[in-house]
Structures are given as C-alpha cells and as structure tokens.
Design a protein around this motif. Structure first.
Motif, PDB file in Angstrom:
ATOM      1  N   ILE A   5       1.531  20.895  -1.109  1.00 55.41           N
ATOM      2  CA  ILE A   5       1.276  20.598  -2.520  1.00 55.41           C
ATOM      3  C   ILE A   5       0.006  21.279  -2.999  1.00 55.41           C
ATOM      4  O   ILE A   5      -0.058  21.840  -4.101  1.00 55.41           O
ATOM      5  N   SER A  21      -0.190  10.410  -7.384  1.00 48.74           N
ATOM      6  CA  SER A  21       1.032  10.981  -7.942  1.00 48.74           C
ATOM      7  C   SER A  21       0.889  11.391  -9.398  1.00 48.74           C
ATOM      8  O   SER A  21       1.555  12.313  -9.850  1.00 48.74           O
ATOM      9  N   LEU A  65       0.390  14.831  -9.909  1.00 50.88           N
ATOM     10  CA  LEU A  65       1.355  15.717  -9.259  1.00 50.88           C
ATOM     11  C   LEU A  65       2.658  15.834 -10.019  1.00 50.88           C
ATOM     12  O   LEU A  65       3.335  16.855  -9.946  1.00 50.88           O
ATOM     13  N   VAL A  66       3.026  14.786 -10.723  1.00 47.76           N
ATOM     14  CA  VAL A  66       4.307  14.828 -11.419  1.00 47.76           C
ATOM     15  C   VAL A  66       4.293  15.878 -12.516  1.00 47.76           C
ATOM     16  O   VAL A  66       3.235  16.342 -12.943  1.00 47.76           O
ATOM     17  N   TYR A  67       5.477  16.207 -12.924  1.00 49.23           N
ATOM     18  CA  TYR A  67       5.601  17.174 -14.005  1.00 49.23           C
ATOM     19  C   TYR A  67       6.326  16.536 -15.172  1.00 49.23           C
ATOM     20  O   TYR A  67       7.431  16.018 -14.980  1.00 49.23           O
ATOM     21  N   LEU A  91       6.069  10.622  -0.553  1.00 48.63           N
ATOM     22  CA  LEU A  91       6.535  10.267  -1.890  1.00 48.63           C
ATOM     23  C   LEU A  91       6.250  11.397  -2.876  1.00 48.63           C
ATOM     24  O   LEU A  91       7.091  11.766  -3.703  1.00 48.63           O
ATOM     25  N   SER A  92       5.069  11.985  -2.755  1.00 48.98           N
ATOM     26  CA  SER A  92       4.679  13.050  -3.685  1.00 48.98           C
ATOM     27  C   SER A  92       5.635  14.225  -3.681  1.00 48.98           C
ATOM     28  O   SER A  92       5.780  14.901  -4.695  1.00 48.98           O
ATOM     29  N   ILE A 116       6.076   6.831 -13.903  1.00 51.13           N
ATOM     30  CA  ILE A 116       6.743   7.960 -13.255  1.00 51.13           C
ATOM     31  C   ILE A 116       8.255   7.732 -13.188  1.00 51.13           C
ATOM     32  O   ILE A 116       9.055   8.640 -13.439  1.00 51.13           O
ATOM     33  N   LYS A 160      13.632  12.539 -18.373  1.00 51.74           N
ATOM     34  CA  LYS A 160      14.012  13.911 -18.040  1.00 51.74           C
ATOM     35  C   LYS A 160      15.518  14.011 -17.771  1.00 51.74           C
ATOM     36  O   LYS A 160      16.167  14.967 -18.197  1.00 51.74           O
ATOM     37  N   GLU A 190      11.344   9.977 -15.089  1.00 54.78           N
ATOM     38  CA  GLU A 190      12.563  10.512 -14.501  1.00 54.78           C
ATOM     39  C   GLU A 190      13.781  10.216 -15.377  1.00 54.78           C
ATOM     40  O   GLU A 190      14.646  11.072 -15.563  1.00 54.78           O
ATOM     41  N   PHE A 233       0.794  -1.219   0.000  1.00 54.29           N
ATOM     42  CA  PHE A 233       0.000   0.000   0.000  1.00 54.29           C
ATOM     43  C   PHE A 233       0.831   1.275   0.000  1.00 54.29           C
ATOM     44  O   PHE A 233       0.522   2.213   0.708  1.00 54.29           O
ATOM     45  N   MET A 234       1.841   1.275  -0.839  1.00 58.59           N
ATOM     46  CA  MET A 234       2.604   2.502  -0.989  1.00 58.59           C
ATOM     47  C   MET A 234       2.046   3.388  -2.098  1.00 58.59           C
ATOM     48  O   MET A 234       2.304   4.587  -2.126  1.00 58.59           O
ATOM     49  N   GLY A 265       8.701  14.494  -3.824  1.00 52.17           N
ATOM     50  CA  GLY A 265       9.748  14.410  -4.833  1.00 52.17           C
ATOM     51  C   GLY A 265       9.206  14.410  -6.245  1.00 52.17           C
ATOM     52  O   GLY A 265       9.956  14.524  -7.210  1.00 52.17           O
ATOM     53  N   LEU A 266       7.908  14.268  -6.374  1.00 50.43           N
ATOM     54  CA  LEU A 266       7.321  14.133  -7.707  1.00 50.43           C
ATOM     55  C   LEU A 266       6.725  15.422  -8.243  1.00 50.43           C
ATOM     56  O   LEU A 266       6.682  15.639  -9.443  1.00 50.43           O
ATOM     57  N   VAL A 267       6.251  16.253  -7.327  1.00 46.45           N
ATOM     58  CA  VAL A 267       5.601  17.479  -7.808  1.00 46.45           C
ATOM     59  C   VAL A 267       6.610  18.368  -8.515  1.00 46.45           C
ATOM     60  O   VAL A 267       7.824  18.199  -8.367  1.00 46.45           O
ATOM     61  N   TYR A 268       6.058  19.312  -9.249  1.00 44.16           N
ATOM     62  CA  TYR A 268       6.920  20.263  -9.932  1.00 44.16           C
ATOM     63  C   TYR A 268       6.617  21.659  -9.441  1.00 44.16           C
ATOM     64  O   TYR A 268       5.457  22.071  -9.486  1.00 44.16           O
ATOM     65  N   THR A 308       1.875   8.622   2.049  1.00 45.25           N
ATOM     66  CA  THR A 308       2.756   7.467   2.214  1.00 45.25           C
ATOM     67  C   THR A 308       3.295   7.352   3.625  1.00 45.25           C
ATOM     68  O   THR A 308       3.916   6.364   3.971  1.00 45.25           O
TER      69      THR A 308
END
Lengths: 346, 346
Positions: free
Chosen positions: B256, A283, A286-288, B282-283, A256, A263, A260, A73-74, B285-288, B76
């Motif tokens: 965030i 996530s 949230l990622v870019y 965890l998020s 994701i 990028k 990375e 459950f991560m 490190g993922l956001v921009y 997380t």
DNA sequence: CAAAATATTGGGACCGTTCCCATGAAAAAT
DNA sequence: ATTTTTCATGGGAACGGTCCCAATATTTTG
C-alpha cells in the motif's frame, strides 16, 4: 508435582543461608553483605530464578499490573490507544495485560472478573456497545481498584475519564458538509445507549438548526453498529424520493461500508453524495476516495488515560468517587478533509 | 492494610463452619450437605466473594490462563488471529491475556518474563522482526510451559507451530504477475532473519526461473519493514533506467505504501505497474485500486494454534521437543485478485 | 578492653486457597 | 443392637515470597 521453577528456598539451601537473606539480596535491601549479595545473584542467575508474581502479589496485595479492556480491535482506534497506554505504564514500571471483549457484554463481565481475580492494581476501560448494566464496574470501584474510562464512558458511573468533544466534533463535521452546499444530510447514528453516539447526533442536529436546515427524521437512522446493516440502511436512503446529498456516519467503518453501497449504485462521491466519518482510522486515508473524518488523538488518549490511572494509583489517600466528582480530560479533535467531501482539483 | 476482598475465611467465620467446607462448597465438591452448600453460595454472593486467582494459582501451580504474544497490532492480521485464539480457549475454559511487543525485542523478553512470572499455563507466540536470540523461548520450554508459534516461527527452536505455505503462496502470486504479461517484476522483501521472508523470496525466484525470466538483482531489495523506507526504495525502483512493470511486496502495508509512491508519480496501477501484497489485510480491499494479495485464514490460524496448545496442555505426559519432532499445521492460502493487477473491465 | 551501637543474618508469621487426613455423625448392613 | 460403611466436616500443611522481630556478629566508642 514439584514445580520446575527455582525458588528462593532452593537458592538458600544451596548457599546454606536463610531465605530471608536471599529475599533481601534479590530485592536490593541495603542490609546485606556485598559478598553474600553477589553469591546470591550469581546463583540465581545460573539457576534461572524467576520471581513468582503470584506469590508476591498474593502476599503483598499489589501486583504492579494494570488491565486494559477494549470492546474490539479490528479498527486501528483501540490498538493505537493501547500502544499509548503501554508507553506510559511501562515507563512507570507497570505491566499491562490486554483484554478484548468482541463487543460482547458477557465477555466483558468475564474479563472484569478475570482481571479482578488476578488483583490488577487498576483498569483502563472502554465498554462494549452492548453494555447496559455497569455493576461489574461498580464492583471494581468498591474493591478499591481504580478505573479510568475512555471513548465510551458510562453516564451511570462517576469515573475518571478521557474523552473528546463528540458534540463539537460532530457539529463541525456537519457544518463542513453544509459549507460545501449540502442540504439533505443523512446521519447513520449509533445506539442511543452510547453517550458519544447521542452527542454526535446532537451535534448533527444543532449544526442543521444553526444553518436553518429543517430536521428531517427520515434522514436519521440509529443502528447497532453491525456493519452488514449499513448496506440495508444506505440502500434505503438512496431509494428515497429525494435521496440525501451527504452522509455523516457515526464512525469510519460505517462510512466506508456506506461508500461501497454508493459506488456500487454508480453514484459519485462527493458529487452526488458527500461522506464524512469519525475517528480517522487508518483505512480512512486508504479508501477511494479518501474519507473526510474527525481525527482523534488516539495515542494521546491512551497516554492520558494511563497518566490519570497513575494518579489514582499514587494517591496517598484513595479518591472516593461516591462523594467527589471524578476528573475528566478532554482532548482536541481535528477535521481531516479528504476527497469524500471535496473533490481534488487537478 | 486489610484487603477489601472477601475471603473464604470471612465466609467460614460468619457461618461458623471451617474454611475447608466453604472451599468445598464453592468448588462443587460432592461431599457437602445441600443445606450447607446453599448457605455458603448465598453468603458468597451477598458478600461479593471473588476467588483470589493469585492464591489459587500459587497453591495449585496452574492458572488456567494462557498468554498470547504478538509483535504488533496495527494491521488486522494479528487482531484477527487473536480473536480466533480467544474463541477456542474461552470455550475450553481458559483465560487469555494479550501482550503486544511493538516490534521490540526488549519488550518481547519483558513480556515473556511477565507471563512466566504469572505462571501462565502456555503461550502462543509470533516473535518480533528484531528477534535474533531465542533464549527467552527456550527458557519457557525448560520451565515446562508449552509454546505454539504461528506466522513467524524461529528455525532455531523445535516448537509446535501453525503456518501457511509462504513459498507456494509467493510462487503463485508471482506466477499471476507473469500470467498478465509482466517481465520486470520487482520484489520488496523483508529481513532475511525472518523465515517467511526468505521463503517468499524463494517463491519469487523460483517462479521467475520456471517461466524463464532471468533474475535481476537490481529488482530485489530486503528491508526492515519500517514503512517509511518503502518510499525510498520504491522511488529508487521507479527511477531505474528501465523501471519494473510489477511489484511483489512482502506484505500489504508495504504494497500500500508502494502504491502511494506510484500514484504520486502519476503512474497508473496496474497499467504501468501491477502490485501484489501479502496477507489480505482489511486495507487491501479498501485501497484504490483494490490490492491483489495472498489471503491467509487468520481466524483459522488462531483457532488452530489454540487447538495445538490445548493438546500440549492436555497431554498426560508432556511432549519433550528436545528429542521429538514438534508438530506443524499448514493452512491453505488463497490469491485474491483485485484491480492492482487486473483492471476492471466495464 | 568492655560496653554500646550498628550491620548482618535467621526464625517464623502471614497472605488465600486446596487437599489430604482425621474425626464425628449418620446410614446401612449384620 | 452392634458393627461397618458412607457422608459431612474440621484441622492443618503446603505453596513462595516479604517483612518484622530477635539473635548474633562486627565495629565503634569511651
């Protein structure tokens, strides 16, 4: 070693009545004089009586508790399914205990034994990526403990389950990549042992076929879903003579991690390579850049699995899935398009 | 209604020996003839005997099972603490059942009753943000069920706990913002009822003071941690005559959500406003851009809490925390600097 | 007002296991 | 060979509830 817990016998002694009467008063049996019931309830409260579920479940052969087993459950996927399950089960008066397997087959077997040894009334399951042997599930069925699977459903077993149309969802996702002009679409697939992994790959293959894009085996890699590997595979893809211009990943964490690598190599998403994931983890938004992905109705999956389990539990006559086809519920997915495939116009 | 489970009596009958002998054979008691033991184990295996933990716990007053109660698990943080707990407890031969409260006080009370009614041997807890009344925890203590708290620790109770130095971590985080030249540092704080919320705010205040920045009450808002509210508060901050040039948020989800408001307004992070969160989800490190945040050693927190619980469980004489100070373990944090405070130079 | 019906309570079996004590069997000591 | 010790097993209480049946108390009925 006397326990610190109050028992109905303690209450009975104090009030000079029989434990039968105390039991009746506490369980709301009609044949108890109002006066007596009141006295019992009051004393129970001041003595902080707490029913012993062990004794109860032991003597009644039913615990009003269900288990839920998830591989990990991560990511947000399983937690939000669990929340859905809890909603429905708590409303129905059931307790829910959660077991988490850390994607380990051994832990899964142990946890199954744990739940059975506590005589849970039913179990909702998504098995680990390692699980190849399903005896522990078959055992539960033989014991008359109903199971409902979701997400990862073993083909070897005829069990009620709730799923999404992985094939169709993958097909659409890849078609979306084709629609934005991509021709060299790579696929990072999961292990073949997982049905949904196979279905998603088939969706990928058929989408290519439909649009006349020849299948290039160099662009498809199955892996064991350990995220570190993604770096290796993704680098490999990017180092090909003619690298892919798109990636369809088996799930969001994979996508994701792949982003990375892309990028880090200084390539642009989506211009150089467009990326699609699967499941719409928190996530993903949230990622870019934002990750295009297939959204699954996680809460609904949990609620539905719970409903199906309740059906099994309430069936006057137990369903025997050695002779009868087990029910399936299929819930809709939705492709969420974000900037990892379509750059923002602004 | 006979149960489908095999019992030791079934085995005893088949082998024409007493259930006492079967019990001894199964539990590994030395005084059993090798021949007998073998016969029992074999039959138990073919009959798929599964010990009844209810009967066992019921008769032995101990279940070798511990509970863990967490307020939520969509971030997380709690899942990874749980994984740490499981590591240690499983190695020590304990079962772990997980309860999730959905940040609801009622669910917390219900789950506590559930765990107690199943007579778990101990409980690891982080309470909900709603919890103001701690009677249900005191009850467990009175029952002799050891508790270990982490993250959110009630002041009203003297209980073993594992925490991080929230004050110091917040102080450092804010000092970092000051070090990059920020002077108008806003703070989105949590509810005052949570100790760590108060400590983080105090760290914020003292960092300002140390560096001679006057405290501006307009720049501090406490809220109930329901993410939708962040939008309102953040907009409010940005609409001030002289808006803040930095934000220290109580946790990562808050940070965030705030980032999204900032970006939607067309402001740049970190140039116009720098942002720091807390916990290193965890998020983060993922956001921009990547979120600068205070990392907590989540796995270690779980392992430590488990170790402390084991100490309580193994104490020959139970610790009485009505007279004795409960132990605390404090683990180190680390400020992770990302682009939300320091733009990448490239 | 006695008999019948009903409401309330008590007694004890049962659920599956462990564990203490007693008993019988085998081995060791005299 | 007899006594003592050790080993292997059996018997039965205990754990905390529920529930069925029997017993008693209360009310209703004729």
């Amino acid at each position: 070693m006397k326990s610190k817990y109050t028992t109905i016998i303690d209450i009975a002694k104090q009030l000079n009545i029989s434990k039968s009467t105390v039991s009746r008063a506490l369980t709301g049996h009609p044949n108890v004089k109002e006066h007596t019931r009141k006295a019992v309830l009051e004393l129970a409260s001041t003595m902080e009586y707490q029913r012993n579920s062990l004794a109860l479940g032991f003597s009644k052969h039913t615990t009003h508790t269900i288990g839920i087993m998830v591989p990990e459950f991560m990511s947000t996927y399983f937690p939000s399914v669990i929340v859905g399950v809890q909603d429905v089960m708590q409303a129905a008066g059931y307790n829910v205990v959660i077991c988490q397997q850390n994607e380990s087959y051994e832990t899964e077997v142990d946890n199954m034994k744990l739940l059975l040894s506590y005589r849970v009334d039913g179990i909702i399951v998504s098995h680990t990526k390692e699980t190849r042997n399903f005896d522990h599930f078959a055992l539960a069925q033989r014991r008359g403990v109903p199971l409902v699977f979701f997400n990862r459903v073993p083909e070897e077993l005829n069990v009620p389950n709730v799923i999404v149309n992985d094939y169709e969802a993958a097909f659409q996702a890849v078609e979306h990549l084709i629609s934005i002009g991509r021709k060299r679409i790579a696929h990072l697939a999961g292990p073949d042992a997982l049905v949904n992994s196979r279905l998603r790959r088939q969706g990928y293959l058929d989408a290519l076929k439909k649009h006349g894009i020849p299948y290039n085996p160099d662009l498809v890699l199955s892996y064991d879903l350990t995220i570190e590997k993604v770096k290796i595979y993704m680098k490999h893809f990017l180092d090909l003579g003619t690298p892919p211009d798109a990636l369809f990943a088996i799930n969001d964490p994979t996508a994701i991690a792949a982003m990375e690598v892309v990028k880090a190599k200084g390539l642009r998403i989506p211009q150089d390579i467009a990326i699609v994931g699967f499941s719409n983890d928190l996530s993903a938004g949230l990622v870019y850049p934002g990750l295009t992905t297939v959204a699954q109705p996680t809460g609904e999956i949990g609620r539905m699995a719970a409903e199906m389990l309740l059906q099994e539990l309430n069936a006057k006559v137990k369903n025997d899935y050695t002779i009868k086809k087990a029910p399936t519920t299929q819930l809709p997915t939705k492709l969420i398009i974000r900037e990892s495939t379509v750059a923002k116009t602004k």
